[in-house]
Design a protein around this motif. Structure first.
Motif, PDB file in Angstrom:
ATOM      1  N   CYS A   1     -24.010  53.694  -1.088  1.00 28.50           N
ATOM      2  CA  CYS A   1     -25.027  52.750  -2.064  1.00 28.50           C
ATOM      3  C   CYS A   1     -23.936  51.482  -3.181  1.00 28.50           C
ATOM      4  O   CYS A   1     -22.653  51.448  -3.267  1.00 28.50           O
ATOM      5  N   ARG A   2     -24.986  50.298  -2.908  1.00 28.27           N
ATOM      6  CA  ARG A   2     -24.162  49.269  -4.065  1.00 28.27           C
ATOM      7  C   ARG A   2     -23.692  49.574  -5.308  1.00 28.27           C
ATOM      8  O   ARG A   2     -23.097  48.202  -5.115  1.00 28.27           O
ATOM      9  N   THR A   3     -24.401  50.206  -5.930  1.00 26.39           N
ATOM     10  CA  THR A   3     -23.556  49.980  -7.001  1.00 26.39           C
ATOM     11  C   THR A   3     -23.145  50.761  -8.274  1.00 26.39           C
ATOM     12  O   THR A   3     -22.198  50.514  -9.065  1.00 26.39           O
ATOM     13  N   ASP A   4     -22.938  51.668  -6.720  1.00 24.22           N
ATOM     14  CA  ASP A   4     -22.363  52.981  -7.219  1.00 24.22           C
ATOM     15  C   ASP A   4     -21.199  53.884  -6.547  1.00 24.22           C
ATOM     16  O   ASP A   4     -21.692  54.746  -5.351  1.00 24.22           O
ATOM     17  N   ARG A   5     -20.305  53.677  -5.845  1.00 24.68           N
ATOM     18  CA  ARG A   5     -19.429  53.525  -4.841  1.00 24.68           C
ATOM     19  C   ARG A   5     -18.890  54.874  -4.763  1.00 24.68           C
ATOM     20  O   ARG A   5     -18.657  55.385  -3.153  1.00 24.68           O
ATOM     21  N   ARG A   6     -18.957  55.993  -5.669  1.00 24.17           N
ATOM     22  CA  ARG A   6     -19.064  57.277  -5.312  1.00 24.17           C
ATOM     23  C   ARG A   6     -19.910  57.771  -4.309  1.00 24.17           C
ATOM     24  O   ARG A   6     -19.986  58.564  -3.842  1.00 24.17           O
ATOM     25  N   VAL A   7     -21.332  57.360  -5.022  1.00 23.12           N
ATOM     26  CA  VAL A   7     -22.557  58.237  -4.287  1.00 23.12           C
ATOM     27  C   VAL A   7     -22.383  57.506  -2.603  1.00 23.12           C
ATOM     28  O   VAL A   7     -22.358  56.287  -2.028  1.00 23.12           O
ATOM     29  N   SER A   8     -22.780  58.393  -1.579  1.00 24.09           N
ATOM     30  CA  SER A   8     -22.910  57.815  -0.264  1.00 24.09           C
ATOM     31  C   SER A   8     -24.490  58.786   0.198  1.00 24.09           C
ATOM     32  O   SER A   8     -25.389  59.595  -0.680  1.00 24.09           O
ATOM     33  N   TYR A   9     -25.489  58.043   0.726  1.00 30.26           N
ATOM     34  CA  TYR A   9     -26.463  58.167   1.185  1.00 30.26           C
ATOM     35  C   TYR A   9     -26.368  58.567   2.486  1.00 30.26           C
ATOM     36  O   TYR A   9     -25.773  58.388   3.311  1.00 30.26           O
ATOM     37  N   ALA A  10     -28.030  59.638   2.256  1.00 28.75           N
ATOM     38  CA  ALA A  10     -27.854  60.409   4.253  1.00 28.75           C
ATOM     39  C   ALA A  10     -29.472  59.756   4.352  1.00 28.75           C
ATOM     40  O   ALA A  10     -30.234  60.079   3.740  1.00 28.75           O
ATOM     41  N   GLY A  11     -29.929  58.595   5.469  1.00 29.16           N
ATOM     42  CA  GLY A  11     -31.132  58.677   5.856  1.00 29.16           C
ATOM     43  C   GLY A  11     -31.630  58.915   6.958  1.00 29.16           C
ATOM     44  O   GLY A  11     -30.594  58.957   7.691  1.00 29.16           O
ATOM     45  N   ILE A  12     -32.482  59.254   7.278  1.00 30.50           N
ATOM     46  CA  ILE A  12     -32.975  59.063   8.631  1.00 30.50           C
ATOM     47  C   ILE A  12     -32.906  58.526   9.811  1.00 30.50           C
ATOM     48  O   ILE A  12     -33.049  56.773   9.194  1.00 30.50           O
ATOM     49  N   THR A  13     -32.977  58.811  10.473  1.00 32.23           N
ATOM     50  CA  THR A  13     -32.259  57.647  11.374  1.00 32.23           C
ATOM     51  C   THR A  13     -33.942  57.363  12.189  1.00 32.23           C
ATOM     52  O   THR A  13     -34.432  58.246  12.589  1.00 32.23           O
ATOM     53  N   GLU A  14     -33.813  55.900  13.735  1.00 34.34           N
ATOM     54  CA  GLU A  14     -35.811  56.336  14.328  1.00 34.34           C
ATOM     55  C   GLU A  14     -35.509  57.530  15.090  1.00 34.34           C
ATOM     56  O   GLU A  14     -36.492  57.745  15.386  1.00 34.34           O
ATOM     57  N   ALA A  15     -33.975  58.117  15.826  1.00 32.82           N
ATOM     58  CA  ALA A  15     -34.229  59.073  16.281  1.00 32.82           C
ATOM     59  C   ALA A  15     -34.886  60.223  15.928  1.00 32.82           C
ATOM     60  O   ALA A  15     -34.935  61.614  16.436  1.00 32.82           O
ATOM     61  N   GLY A  16     -33.761  60.445  14.601  1.00 36.58           N
ATOM     62  CA  GLY A  16     -34.232  61.066  14.030  1.00 36.58           C
ATOM     63  C   GLY A  16     -35.925  61.177  13.042  1.00 36.58           C
ATOM     64  O   GLY A  16     -36.653  63.329  13.246  1.00 36.58           O
ATOM     65  N   ARG A  17     -36.458  60.331  13.312  1.00 38.44           N
ATOM     66  CA  ARG A  17     -38.198  59.946  13.198  1.00 38.44           C
ATOM     67  C   ARG A  17     -38.572  61.146  14.002  1.00 38.44           C
ATOM     68  O   ARG A  17     -39.595  61.471  13.998  1.00 38.44           O
ATOM     69  N   ALA A  18     -38.346  60.620  15.431  1.00 34.83           N
ATOM     70  CA  ALA A  18     -38.703  60.858  17.123  1.00 34.83           C
ATOM     71  C   ALA A  18     -38.631  61.916  16.755  1.00 34.83           C
ATOM     72  O   ALA A  18     -39.856  62.388  17.369  1.00 34.83           O
ATOM     73  N   LYS A  19     -37.780  62.844  16.367  1.00 33.50           N
ATOM     74  CA  LYS A  19     -37.255  64.292  16.746  1.00 33.50           C
ATOM     75  C   LYS A  19     -38.369  64.944  16.092  1.00 33.50           C
ATOM     76  O   LYS A  19     -38.760  65.584  16.160  1.00 33.50           O
ATOM     77  N   LEU A  20     -38.195  64.640  14.302  1.00 35.26           N
ATOM     78  CA  LEU A  20     -39.107  65.119  13.500  1.00 35.26           C
ATOM     79  C   LEU A  20     -40.337  65.563  13.959  1.00 35.26           C
ATOM     80  O   LEU A  20     -41.573  66.220  13.986  1.00 35.26           O
ATOM     81  N   GLU A  21     -41.274  64.405  14.277  1.00 30.98           N
ATOM     82  CA  GLU A  21     -42.214  64.328  14.436  1.00 30.98           C
ATOM     83  C   GLU A  21     -42.676  64.937  16.139  1.00 30.98           C
ATOM     84  O   GLU A  21     -43.536  65.838  15.463  1.00 30.98           O
ATOM     85  N   GLU A  22     -41.959  65.204  16.642  1.00 35.12           N
ATOM     86  CA  GLU A  22     -41.508  66.135  18.327  1.00 35.12           C
ATOM     87  C   GLU A  22     -42.123  67.540  17.523  1.00 35.12           C
ATOM     88  O   GLU A  22     -42.530  68.439  17.714  1.00 35.12           O
ATOM     89  N   ALA A  23     -41.032  67.546  16.869  1.00 36.44           N
ATOM     90  CA  ALA A  23     -40.444  69.363  16.143  1.00 36.44           C
ATOM     91  C   ALA A  23     -41.842  69.488  15.452  1.00 36.44           C
ATOM     92  O   ALA A  23     -42.059  70.501  15.227  1.00 36.44           O
ATOM     93  N   ALA A  24     -41.895  68.660  14.563  1.00 38.03           N
ATOM     94  CA  ALA A  24     -43.587  68.955  13.229  1.00 38.03           C
ATOM     95  C   ALA A  24     -44.598  70.048  13.889  1.00 38.03           C
ATOM     96  O   ALA A  24     -45.055  70.502  13.207  1.00 38.03           O
ATOM     97  N   ALA A  25     -44.697  68.899  15.050  1.00 38.86           N
ATOM     98  CA  ALA A  25     -46.714  69.484  15.547  1.00 38.86           C
ATOM     99  C   ALA A  25     -45.962  71.174  15.991  1.00 38.86           C
ATOM    100  O   ALA A  25     -47.191  72.054  16.041  1.00 38.86           O
TER     101      ALA A  25
END
Lengths: 151, 151
Positions: free
Chosen positions: A92-116
């Motif tokens: 995080c740019r404004t607060d170095r204590r926080v960390s973000y978890a972000g979905i990757t392209e591979a994650g989106r692909a896997k989700l799409e597959e599994a969601a169906a």
DNA sequence: TAAGATTGAAGCATCAATCTTG
DNA sequence: CAAGATTGATGCTTCAATCTTA
């Protein structure tokens, strides 16, 4: 021995039903996701929550809250998912204590597959439920959730 | 990237809500039971199921099914509860492979105590729910449970 | 050979303590 | 000192293998 009042018993039974139904469904549907996509249900939930968030990101704390785990729990969950390439940690740019978890392209692909597949399973689970009944269930659950968060 | 259909998404959200609500409630109510009576929610469920059964007994396998755990899981759960004196193992006269778990007097006393407090907590959770809404929720959950067992 | 229950190994979550940054 | 996240120790569950009895 004083018997439990029937009124108390009804309340306790309702809660017991909720726990039991959730347990059975999660075991069955989660097992299918795991078997077919190597995707534990907890991972699926993480991907869903991230994909619905702004930028596909959430702070570790916010994610923990959404998936109903402790922050220690998500730290390790994200560790595993990151190793699998489905998620990535972002600073995080404004607060170095926080960390973000972000979905990757591979994650989106896997989700799409599994969601169906998951949705197909869910259609079987809710077979026989009318649109009104689905809406009612959603409403009741939302009220329970709201009531819990308020306290 | 193909977006998830809104129909699929509704189904997935409903299930997600169910998981989330159950998780939050179990954490909160279970935490209270644990804090006030040193009784984890899983133990409470075991006591409830046994107390409602004939003779206050259930085979290990039947208990596992009711509490949605594997038989390996209940073996250890009963181990711990037996050590605490809330439950006892009883042999089966007709089939020496089976073992019964039976609630003890101490178990009944503990259950009675905890059930009253649990019911009080549940009244707060379901505050604002009408009798009709409670009945509807019970019905919908029962149908989900029945549908799951059938498959 | 199958059914019921138990056990060893392994995985995942929690709790409390810790580290870093505000 | 408080907030966000991580880590070490611990507990509970699952999975697969095993033991006993039908």
């Amino acid at each position: 021995v004083t018997p439990i009042s029937s009124n108390d018993d009804a309340l306790i039974s309702t809660f017991g039903r909720l726990v039991e139904v959730q347990g059975r469904l999660e075991r069955r549907l989660g097992g299918d996701l795991e078997a077919r996509f190597a995707l534990p249900h907890a991972w699926f939930e993480v991907l869903v929550r991230l994909s619905r968030s702004e930028q596909g990101q959430l702070t570790m704390g916010a994610l923990a809250d959404q998936v109903t785990l402790t922050t220690g729990g998500v730290t390790r969950l994200v560790d595993r998912m990151e190793a699998a390439g489905l998620v990535e940690r972002l600073p995080c740019r404004t607060d170095r204590r926080v960390s973000y978890a972000g979905i990757t392209e591979a994650g989106r692909a896997k989700l799409e597959e599994a969601a169906a597949a998951h949705a197909t399973n869910l259609r079987a689970v809710f077979e026989g439920f009318s649109a009104e009944e689905m809406a009612t269930l959603d409403t009741l659950l939302d009220r329970l959730r709201a009531g819990d968060q308020r306290e």
